[in-house]
Scaffold this motif. Structure first.
Motif, PDB file in Angstrom:
ATOM      1  N   LEU A  85      18.209 -13.608 -52.748  1.00  0.00           N
ATOM      2  CA  LEU A  85      17.214 -13.962 -51.734  1.00  0.00           C
ATOM      3  C   LEU A  85      16.481 -15.243 -52.103  1.00  0.00           C
ATOM      4  CD1 LEU A  85      15.704 -10.432 -50.918  1.00  0.00           C
ATOM      5  CD2 LEU A  85      17.184 -11.831 -49.466  1.00  0.00           C
ATOM      6  N   MET A  86      16.156 -15.378 -53.398  1.00  0.00           N
ATOM      7  CA  MET A  86      15.475 -16.598 -53.850  1.00  0.00           C
ATOM      8  C   MET A  86      16.380 -17.816 -53.688  1.00  0.00           C
ATOM      9  SD  MET A  86      13.434 -15.249 -57.247  1.00  0.00           S
ATOM     10  CE  MET A  86      12.746 -16.871 -57.560  1.00  0.00           C
ATOM     11  N   VAL A  93      14.935 -24.092 -47.935  1.00  0.00           N
ATOM     12  CA  VAL A  93      13.889 -25.096 -48.146  1.00  0.00           C
ATOM     13  C   VAL A  93      14.511 -26.475 -48.333  1.00  0.00           C
ATOM     14  CG1 VAL A  93      12.102 -25.872 -49.748  1.00  0.00           C
ATOM     15  CG2 VAL A  93      12.203 -23.488 -49.064  1.00  0.00           C
ATOM     16  N   LEU A  94      15.578 -26.533 -49.146  1.00  0.00           N
ATOM     17  CA  LEU A  94      16.250 -27.814 -49.382  1.00  0.00           C
ATOM     18  C   LEU A  94      16.838 -28.370 -48.089  1.00  0.00           C
ATOM     19  CD1 LEU A  94      18.070 -27.108 -52.772  1.00  0.00           C
ATOM     20  CD2 LEU A  94      15.994 -28.464 -52.394  1.00  0.00           C
ATOM     21  N   LYS A  95      17.448 -27.476 -47.290  1.00  0.00           N
ATOM     22  CA  LYS A  95      18.013 -27.934 -46.018  1.00  0.00           C
ATOM     23  C   LYS A  95      16.917 -28.428 -45.081  1.00  0.00           C
ATOM     24  CE  LYS A  95      21.103 -26.604 -42.262  1.00  0.00           C
ATOM     25  NZ  LYS A  95      20.253 -27.265 -41.246  1.00  0.00           N
ATOM     26  N   ALA A  96      15.797 -27.707 -45.047  1.00  0.00           N
ATOM     27  CA  ALA A  96      14.688 -28.128 -44.194  1.00  0.00           C
ATOM     28  C   ALA A  96      14.161 -29.490 -44.635  1.00  0.00           C
ATOM     29  CB  ALA A  96      13.571 -27.086 -44.238  1.00  0.00           C
ATOM     30  N   ARG A  97      14.099 -29.708 -45.955  1.00  0.00           N
ATOM     31  CA  ARG A  97      13.640 -31.009 -46.459  1.00  0.00           C
ATOM     32  C   ARG A  97      14.634 -32.111 -46.088  1.00  0.00           C
ATOM     33  NH1 ARG A  97      11.200 -29.983 -52.564  1.00  0.00           N
ATOM     34  NH2 ARG A  97       9.412 -28.704 -51.932  1.00  0.00           N
ATOM     35  N   PHE A 226       6.950 -34.272 -50.204  1.00  0.00           N
ATOM     36  CA  PHE A 226       6.911 -32.889 -50.685  1.00  0.00           C
ATOM     37  C   PHE A 226       6.187 -32.718 -52.015  1.00  0.00           C
ATOM     38  CE2 PHE A 226      11.158 -33.718 -48.704  1.00  0.00           C
ATOM     39  CZ  PHE A 226      10.846 -33.198 -47.462  1.00  0.00           C
ATOM     40  N   GLY A 227       5.726 -33.813 -52.605  1.00  0.00           N
ATOM     41  CA  GLY A 227       5.064 -33.713 -53.896  1.00  0.00           C
ATOM     42  C   GLY A 227       6.068 -33.732 -55.036  1.00  0.00           C
ATOM     43  N   ALA A 228       5.562 -33.902 -56.254  1.00  0.00           N
ATOM     44  CA  ALA A 228       6.428 -33.970 -57.430  1.00  0.00           C
ATOM     45  C   ALA A 228       7.038 -32.609 -57.719  1.00  0.00           C
ATOM     46  CB  ALA A 228       5.641 -34.468 -58.643  1.00  0.00           C
ATOM     47  N   ASN A 229       8.263 -32.606 -58.214  1.00  0.00           N
ATOM     48  CA  ASN A 229       8.954 -31.373 -58.588  1.00  0.00           C
ATOM     49  C   ASN A 229       8.386 -30.862 -59.911  1.00  0.00           C
ATOM     50  OD1 ASN A 229      10.667 -29.318 -59.246  1.00  0.00           O
ATOM     51  ND2 ASN A 229      12.556 -30.462 -58.906  1.00  0.00           N
ATOM     52  N   PRO A 230       7.759 -29.673 -59.934  1.00  0.00           N
ATOM     53  CA  PRO A 230       7.144 -29.178 -61.181  1.00  0.00           C
ATOM     54  C   PRO A 230       8.172 -28.834 -62.244  1.00  0.00           C
ATOM     55  CG  PRO A 230       7.115 -27.482 -59.485  1.00  0.00           C
ATOM     56  CD  PRO A 230       7.588 -28.740 -58.814  1.00  0.00           C
ATOM     57  N   ASN A 231       9.441 -28.638 -61.853  1.00  0.00           N
ATOM     58  CA  ASN A 231      10.482 -28.271 -62.821  1.00  0.00           C
ATOM     59  C   ASN A 231      11.179 -29.475 -63.404  1.00  0.00           C
ATOM     60  OD1 ASN A 231      10.080 -25.484 -62.325  1.00  0.00           O
ATOM     61  ND2 ASN A 231      11.362 -25.604 -60.498  1.00  0.00           N
TER      62      ASN A 231
END
Length: 236
Positions: A85-86, A93-97, A226-231
């Motif tokens: 699910l995750m 989310v990636l597709k929406a971006r 979308f802001g910086a990727n925290p990972n």
């Protein structure tokens, strides 16, 4: 006959005297038998209870092991489902971006046509596109393709750009506009520059410049939207 009567009489007296003792012995034997039977029953019940307890404990352990195994299986399935699910949510989310960025670039392409509608702005941009193409090729002869409606502007821009190029590279430059093969009128503007034999091309159309800029600036665009990727641990 008199002797027989005496024998019977003696026997009767003897039996009469021993009868209480026999009765007492019989009672004692019966009591012993009953106690022994009770002891056997008690021992049998004790062994039965012990065996029953052992069997119950054994089955209880088996049941507990079974349900522990089932619980682990369910927990594992839950983790797998949660992970799926995750991942699905992450992909959405990636597709929406990506769809948002694609829509933004499409909107930018539609706005490119407005640049050519501003003669002063478009003329200045054309000067820059020509000079950049000259510097990239560094060829003595080049051929330019443009939209049919941009021929006069390109000719004027060539006259301004050649002296600048010669002064910078200390070399002559011969420029020709291809009047037989114009760029598609569907393009928003810009030019394509070829070397003398036509094997090397510099694409400086407005669309190609937008695509190049989008590729180079995609990390900055993503951070801005979308802001910086925290990972992300390392930055280019």
């Amino acid at each position: 006959m008199h002797d027989n009567i005496n024998f019977v009489l003696v026997k009767s007296i003897f039996f009469f005297c021993l009868f209480p003792q026999i009765k007492h012995m019989m009672a004692f034997i019966e009591q012993e038998a009953n106690e022994k039977a009770e002891e056997i029953d008690a021992k049998a019940e004790e062994e039965f209870n012990i065996e029953k307890g052992r069997l119950v404990q054994t089955q209880r352990l088996k049941i507990m092991e079974y349900y522990e195994k089932k619980e682990k299986q369910i927990e594992q399935q839950k983790k797998i489902q949660m992970s799926n699910l995750m991942n699905q949510a992450r992909l959405k989310v990636l597709k929406a971006r990506d769809d948002m960025i694609s829509d933004m670039l499409n909107e930018a392409r539609q706005r490119l046509a407005n640049i050519a509608k501003d003669p002063a702005r478009y003329s200045s941009l054309m000067d820059g596109l020509l000079l950049q193409g000259f510097y990239q090729l560094l060829e003595p002869k080049v051929t330019i393709r443009c939209r049919k409606q941009d021929v006069q502007m390109v000719q004027a821009s060539i006259q301004k750009s050649i002296p600048i190029y010669k002064a910078a590279v200390k070399s002559n430059l011969e420029v020709r506009i291809d009047q037989d093969n114009f760029l598609s009128p569907d393009l928003s503007g810009g030019i394509e520059i070829y070397n003398g034999n036509g094997k090397i091309k510099v694409s400086n159309t407005l669309e190609s410049r937008l695509d190049l800029m989008a590729q180079q600036m995609m990390p900055e665009i993503r951070v801005a939207l979308f802001g910086a990727n925290p990972n992300r641990k390392f930055l280019d």
